[in-house]
Design an enzyme around this catalytic site. Structure first.
Site, mmCIF file in Angstrom:
data_model
loop_
_atom_site.group_PDB
_atom_site.id
_atom_site.type_symbol
_atom_site.label_atom_id
_atom_site.label_comp_id
_atom_site.label_asym_id
_atom_site.label_seq_id
_atom_site.Cartn_x
_atom_site.Cartn_y
_atom_site.Cartn_z
ATOM 1 N N ASP A 52 32.811 43.334 45.490
ATOM 2 C CA ASP A 52 32.108 42.173 46.030
ATOM 3 C C ASP A 52 32.074 42.188 47.548
ATOM 4 O OD1 ASP A 52 32.133 41.556 43.364
ATOM 5 O OD2 ASP A 52 33.043 39.576 43.593
ATOM 6 N N TYR B 169 47.045 36.051 36.273
ATOM 7 C CA TYR B 169 45.918 36.075 37.208
ATOM 8 C C TYR B 169 45.134 34.767 37.136
ATOM 9 C CZ TYR B 169 41.184 37.203 38.848
ATOM 10 O OH TYR B 169 39.961 37.182 39.478
ATOM 11 N N GLU C 179 37.936 33.520 34.316
ATOM 12 C CA GLU C 179 39.197 33.627 33.583
ATOM 13 C C GLU C 179 39.991 32.322 33.636
ATOM 14 O OE1 GLU C 179 40.620 35.987 31.682
ATOM 15 O OE2 GLU C 179 38.930 37.367 31.834
ATOM 16 N N SER D 17 37.310 32.423 39.370
ATOM 17 C CA SER D 17 37.037 33.339 38.269
ATOM 18 C C SER D 17 36.829 32.588 36.967
ATOM 19 C CB SER D 17 38.208 34.317 38.099
ATOM 20 O OG SER D 17 38.105 35.043 36.894
#
Length: 347
Positions: A14, A157, A136, A134
């Site tokens: 990114d 994470y 996630e 994210s």
């Protein structure tokens, strides 16, 4: 007047695309890199070395684990915009290195936010801040996930990203910092690290095609993800910091497919049957699986005017074609007697 941007994680997928985007818009771009014994700048080498380095691109040593170094970089760069893309970003690795992951991904954001707050207080200059969230963070929440969906993280994470997300909101509401969270769903490219599942698949499929390997070992093939192109997603990051007011945005395509389906797209482009080459390895299953992530990008479309330009089929083809060239180079080197493979083809 030329705007100045500072990017952490500039050597990553990114970071490299964002640096290119900002340079194309006339920014002076500064990136933070960690000092290490090995160079890891392949994705940005075309910007700062070679025959025509970009005079508006600069690198500085720093680390999200070092608050003093972050403040020193801010003093040197005096940025208008800061994009925090630095992280230990591999979910499976976060189970093996949870303390390190949380320190960099979670506490590292506090260090950076506090460094920015201190710099602004003493300099009087306003900084706009972007935090890379994210999908996630949604974890086991039912799709489609949007800005109001409850976070249900399923990895160290993801937990660290949730912590960082709320610290950004706290600094925005407590200190008036122009700070945005971008909740980005999976985004891939030929520059993706080879340990991430999409790149692992395209890299292996192309090596199988040219005869360099025969098997690919994977974990959960039924996991579904909303996959987009990283080059599209960095534009959404930039657009967030151009708004009149800071806010949080989901960035996604709004569609999802399984890893099994991605195997079909990848191997199919090479006229291969993935079922003849893929084997399941329990080592690649997560201790806590995330079954289905699919984002609702309605808010980004409405307020940022952002639309994904690249669908999953085009993305898969792009990655396969790039990795096939890399595999062919590797084959030539092998046949010429060189044991070492070429460095990954990030460009």
């Amino acid at each position: 007047m030329q705007k100045i941007a500072l990017i952490t994680g500039v050597t990553g997928q990114d970071g490299s695309y964002l640096a290119e985007l900002l340079l194309s818009k006339g920014y002076q771009v500064h990136g933070i890199v960690r000092r290490a014994s090995l160079f890891n700048t392949d994705r940005i080498d075309h910007l700062h070395v070679g025959e025509a380095p970009n005079p508006s691109f600069h690198l500085h040593y720093g680390d999200l684990s070092d608050a003093g170094a972050l403040r020193n970089v801010l003093d040197d760069v005096q940025p208008d915009e800061v994009y925090n893309l630095g992280a230990q970003s591999h979910v499976r690795v976060s189970f093996d290195q949870p303390e390190y992951t949380v320190d960099v991904v979670g506490v590292g954001v506090i260090r950076l936010l506090e460094a920015i707050r201190s710099y602004m207080k003493h300099s009087g200059k306003k900084i706009r801040f972007y935090q890379a969230g994210s999908s996630e963070m949604f974890g086991s929440a039912k799709p489609r996930q949007h800005e109001g969906t409850r976070f249900e993280p399923r990895s160290p994470y993801a937990c660290a990203k949730v912590y960082a997300h709320y610290q950004v909101i706290n600094h925005r509401e407590s200190y008036g910092l122009f700070a945005c969270n971008g909740i980005l769903f999976n985004h891939e490219s030929p520059r993706r690290g080879e340990t991430f599942v999409t790149r692992k698949i395209t890299r292996a499929a192309t090596r199988i095609k040219v005869g360099l390997q025969d098997k690919l070992f994977l974990g959960n093939l039924d996991a579904k993800r909303d996959w987009g192109f990283a080059g599209d997603y960095v534009e959404a990051m930039w657009r967030m910091l151009q708004q009149d007011q800071p806010d949080d945005y989901v960035v996604a395509t709004g569609e999802s497919i399984s890893i099994r389906d991605f195997l079909g797209l990848t191997f199919g482009r090479l006229d291969l049957d993935w079922q003849k080459h893929v084997e399941i390895d329990p080592r690649y299953f997560r201790p806590a699986e995330v079954d289905h992530l699919e984002g609702d990008p309605g808010k980004s479309r409405k307020f940022l005017g952002w639309e994904p330009k690249t669908d999953i089929r085009t993305l898969a083809a792009m990655m396969v074609d790039s990795d096939l060239r890399l595999a062919q180079k590797e084959l030539v080197l092998r046949d010429a007697g060189h044991a070492e493979a070429p460095r990954a083809g990030y460009r």
